[in-house]
Design an enzyme around this catalytic site. Structure first.
Site, PDB file in Angstrom:
ATOM      1  N   GLU B 144       0.815  -1.221   0.000  1.00  0.00           N
ATOM      2  CA  GLU B 144       0.000   0.000   0.000  1.00  0.00           C
ATOM      3  C   GLU B 144       0.852   1.276   0.000  1.00  0.00           C
ATOM      4  OE1 GLU B 144      -3.018  -0.587  -0.524  1.00  0.00           O
ATOM      5  OE2 GLU B 144      -3.349  -2.602   0.241  1.00  0.00           O
ATOM      6  N   LEU B 145       2.067   1.154  -0.509  1.00  0.00           N
ATOM      7  CA  LEU B 145       3.023   2.269  -0.522  1.00  0.00           C
ATOM      8  C   LEU B 145       3.246   2.863   0.873  1.00  0.00           C
ATOM      9  CD1 LEU B 145       2.455   4.238  -3.867  1.00  0.00           C
ATOM     10  CD2 LEU B 145       3.860   2.241  -3.409  1.00  0.00           C
TER      11      LEU B 145
END
Lengths: 412, 407
Positions: B144-145
């Site tokens: 999810e970065l």
């Protein structure tokens, strides 16, 4: 325009025995706050507190709201509602012939309903109003009569149907009155989409005529924080609070309780309420071998209700059929998280609640155990549920009712 | 020069089956549902989009380039439920125009809770990418970065990477543009590629929104926006979920037509090109240090961790899960370990998010639960059973060091 309403209602404080009275009171109070003009006809039995007699005006304590008593022994929940109700029905039932078919409302109900209708029609002739608003079936004959005589539009509000109360064994007499009232009305208000579906599918009412107006809850007397409790409490408490009748599903509560006790022992199950299934339910608890863990308090009122909520870790509403369900909102108001039956109006709109099929006792037990075992779950349901319950405002319901009136009068 | 750098996230979790406190099987995962979702998304998104990408790469003779991050758990599911998808990714890998990135095999938040688990899952993912696609990933993107300075330091310590991808959130960039290459503080060689969230979200979220001023978005218009970067940036980092094509944006929105024409329109301007993330890192020098002391992610409007760790249930569940690490590893049962790792997939915690009211339906997508409470209850029941298994694992399976200690 200011619409003047002739409302045929039920109970009014302090004479309240259940959800219907709470709903009528909450709605009319909010209508009064919004400046809507309401004359509320209240069936009353026995001596009145203030100046008594036929058509007497009572003090409502609210602006724009006039309260008039109509002598009658009609009561909202029949003889099983509570002790007071049983008393009233018994009195009305004196000198009555027997009646065929199931008669949970007392043997002379038909006659009483019609006597009431005649009295209301007489009183209505002395009143000025634009709309007639009737709550639930017992007032429908009166409301239909007044509407026919006055030519004013009728709005009926369905808080519960015969199918909710009796399952498939409906009382044909009651069903006919309900159906007649819905069809005679210009608009039908239901307290949920759940009930709207019943009204459309079981009573053949055109869907475009039926409007959903959710109930509200009055938070003005709510405690800001939960009462300090539990630090010394050894046992967890799961609460059932409501009439102990078929409709409310008390036996599913007990079956689930048995499953819960297989996994965790320090749990008490409190059942607060009266009803025709009370003794059967006490029996069942014994049969299931969990009698020592289930406590019956009978009907509670006032401070006792508050105390019941204060003890509770979870409120369960296992209803077989619940048109709305104000009780879960009451529980949240008292900082108690809730688990509700999917067969209810509240389940379709309240998101921060656990939901189960009433018959799925395994899943009910699974969820009860989870709440008791995991404090983060209990806290989240409590805090988020309460925040959401705050949004069920009677003022919003009253404003919606006003919209329905405008439609009934063909001005919107 | 403006380089368009595409990276697509490909991931599906192993969803749990309905598991009550009364259940006792070790079949925690819903095979039927997982196969069903995998095949459905394969039909609507993975297969048609892969075919389109392959055609575009061939058509543009090496000038159209893209990158994927395909999680280990979806690769396993492709193998089991949709092998044709795996084959089409392998075909893409052979073109030389497709880069595969590294991430945690289980799409987990292990960086936050267990350094050794984090490193092990990256290694496992690198290995599976090597085996299946014949390349060793040189660019890292975290689940999810999720990113901060410490992550960059950890990745540099693990070694083998030249760049990390992160969200180009306003609050970390300030007045600066995401269209340059940056450097994390306290690292020597790592570069930071930041997502241009405006242009990325135009494709991923706003594409089919009829209330949007720019609707309908056509490839020509989008290419003009990219052209505008020329002169004040090197790269336009478009990081999107692969399911955008055909799932989040259905085929009838015109998303495939948009994609089909995009390379031609972008390349019409001779100053533009497409680059893979490692090429961007090779080509451009870092212009500045971006300091990210606090965690950022690419989720929701907050760009923080609140979608996974925003409420007490999520904290409780994830702490309980990682609290079992020693026990699970000591039990020495590979099946147990595999289950525990599948439970780390971030989606399980995403399902418990209670802030949907504002952020809306993205959270509901592929969500098997009616409510976040149900998902928490289910997860905790599974975890409960897993914990019991740790305690009853046969001692013969335990590593000798423990046997010696107990002797």
């Amino acid at each position: 325009m200011r619409i003047r309403t002739l409302m045929l209602g039920w109970e009014f404080p302090p004479y309240i025995s259940g959800g219907l009275g709470t709903a009528c009171y909450g709605l009319t109070k909010a209508m009064s706050h919004l400046g809507m003009d309401v004359t509320f006809l209240l069936p009353r039995m026995g001596p009145l507190r203030l100046s008594g007699g036929s058509g007497a005006t009572l003090e409502s304590g609210l602006p724009h709201l006039r309260l008039r008593a109509v002598p009658s022994s009609l009561i909202a929940y029949g003889r099983f509602g509570n002790a007071r109700g049983a008393h009233a029905t018994a009195r009305a039932g004196k000198a009555e012939e027997s009646l065929s078919g199931p008669a949970p409302y007392g043997p002379n109900i038909c006659e009483e309903v019609h006597r009431y209708a005649l009295r209301v029609m007489k009183i209505a002739e002395t009143e000025e109003f634009d709309v007639i608003h009737a709550h639930d079936w017992m007032t429908f004959p009166a409301a239909i009569g007044v509407a026919a005589r006055s030519g004013k539009p009728l709005v009926v509000q369905i808080h519960s149907t015969e199918f909710d109360r009796s399952g498939e064994q409906v009382n044909q007499y009651v069903y006919d009155i309900e159906r007649h009232g819905m069809h005679a009305a210009a608009r039908v208000i239901t307290v949920s989409n759940y009930t709207r579906n019943i009204v459309v599918s079981r009573y053949g009412v055109p869907p475009e005529k039926v409007e959903v107006v959710y109930n509200g809850i009055d938070f003005s007397d709510a405690a800001v924080a939960p009462m300090a409790n539990g630090t010394a409490k050894r046992d967890k408490v799961v609460l059932f609070l409501g009439r102990i009748t078929m409709q409310k599903g008390p036996e599913y509560f007990l079956y689930a309780a048995k499953r819960v006790l297989e996994k965790i022992q320090n749990v008490k199950f409190v059942m607060a309420g009266d009803g025709d299934r009370l003794y059967g339910t006490i029996d069942l608890a014994a049969w299931l071998g969990i009698g020592h863990r289930v406590f019956f308090t009978r009907f509670l009122r006032g401070a006792d209700v508050d105390r019941a909520y204060e003890m509770a870790d979870l409120y369960v509403m296992p209803s077989v059929s619940e048109p709305f369900g104000i009780a879960p909102l009451e529980a949240l108001k008292h900082h108690v998280p809730v688990l509700v039956s999917k067969s209810s109006g509240i389940a379709e709109t309240l998101r921060n609640a656990l939901k189960v099929d009433f018959w799925d006792i395994n899943e009910m037990a699974n969820k009860i155990i989870a709440v008791l075992r995991h404090p983060p779950l209990q806290e989240s349901l409590r805090a988020n549920g309460r925040a959401e319950a705050l949004r069920f405002r009677w003022e919003d319901s009253a404003a919606r009712v006003n919209e329905v009136y405008l439609k009934a009068l063909h001005v919107a | 020069m403006a380089s368009v750098c595409f990276y697509f996230q490909v991931h599906q979790p192993y969803r749990l089956r309905h598991y009550t406190i009364f259940d006792s099987g070790t079949d925690y995962f819903d095979e039927y549902k997982n196969a069903q979702v995998c095949r459905k998304v394969a039909g609507k998104c993975y297969l048609p989009t892969n075919r389109l990408m392959l055609n575009l790469i061939r058509e543009h003779e090496g000038r159209f380039k893209i990158a994927y991050s395909v999680t280990g758990v979806i690769l396993e599911q492709f193998r089991a439920y949709a092998p044709e998808v795996l084959a089409s990714f392998q075909e893409l890998a052979q073109t030389g125009c497709v880069e595969f990135l590294a991430e945690t095999y289980h799409h987990s938040l292990s960086f936050l809770f267990s350094p050794q688990e984090f490193a092990a899952q990256i290694a496992a993912h690198q290995q599976v990418v090597r085996e299946l696609f014949g390349q060793t990933p040189r660019v890292f993107r975290n689940t999810e970065l999720v990113y901060n300075n410490a992550l960059a330091e950890t990745i540099e310590r693990i070694g083998g990477f030249q760049a990390i991808l992160a969200e180009g959130a306003d609050h970390i960039l300030g007045w600066r543009s995401p269209n340059f290459v940056y450097r994390p503080p306290n690292t020597r060689r790592l570069k930071l590629l930041l997502k241009n969230y405006r242009l990325s979200d135009d494709i991923a979220f706003r594409f089919s929104n009829r209330g949007w001023r720019e609707w309908p978005l056509r490839a020509e218009k989008f290419a003009q926006w990219v052209n505008a970067v020329n002169g004040n940036g090197y790269t336009v980092n478009l990081f999107v979920d692969y399911e955008t094509f055909g799932e989040h944006q259905w085929e009838d929105t015109g998303i495939f037509d948009f994609l089909r024409h995009l390379p031609t329109e972008i390349l019409r301007n001779r100053d533009n090109d497409f680059k893979m993330p490692s090429e961007v890192a090779d080509t451009y020098e870092a212009v500045d240090v971006v300091d990210v002391p606090h965690l950022v992610s690419w989720a929701d409007t907050e760009r923080d961790l609140s979608a996974w760790l925003g409420n007490p249930m999520q904290y409780n569940a994830i702490h309980e899960l990682y609290g079992l690490e020693d026990q699970v590893k000591a039990a020495g049962d590979p099946k147990l370990l595999a289950c525990w790792r599948r439970l780390q997939t971030s989606d399980h915690f995403y399902y418990m998010c209670t802030k949907w009211f504002a952020d809306g339906d993205v959270h509901k997508y592929f969500n098997p639960y009616d409510s976040p409470y149900d998902s928490y209850i289910n997860f905790m029941n599974v975890l409960d059973h897993l914990r019991a298994r740790c305690q009853t694992a046969p001692s013969s399976l335990r590593p000798p060091v423990l046997a010696a200690a107990s002797a």
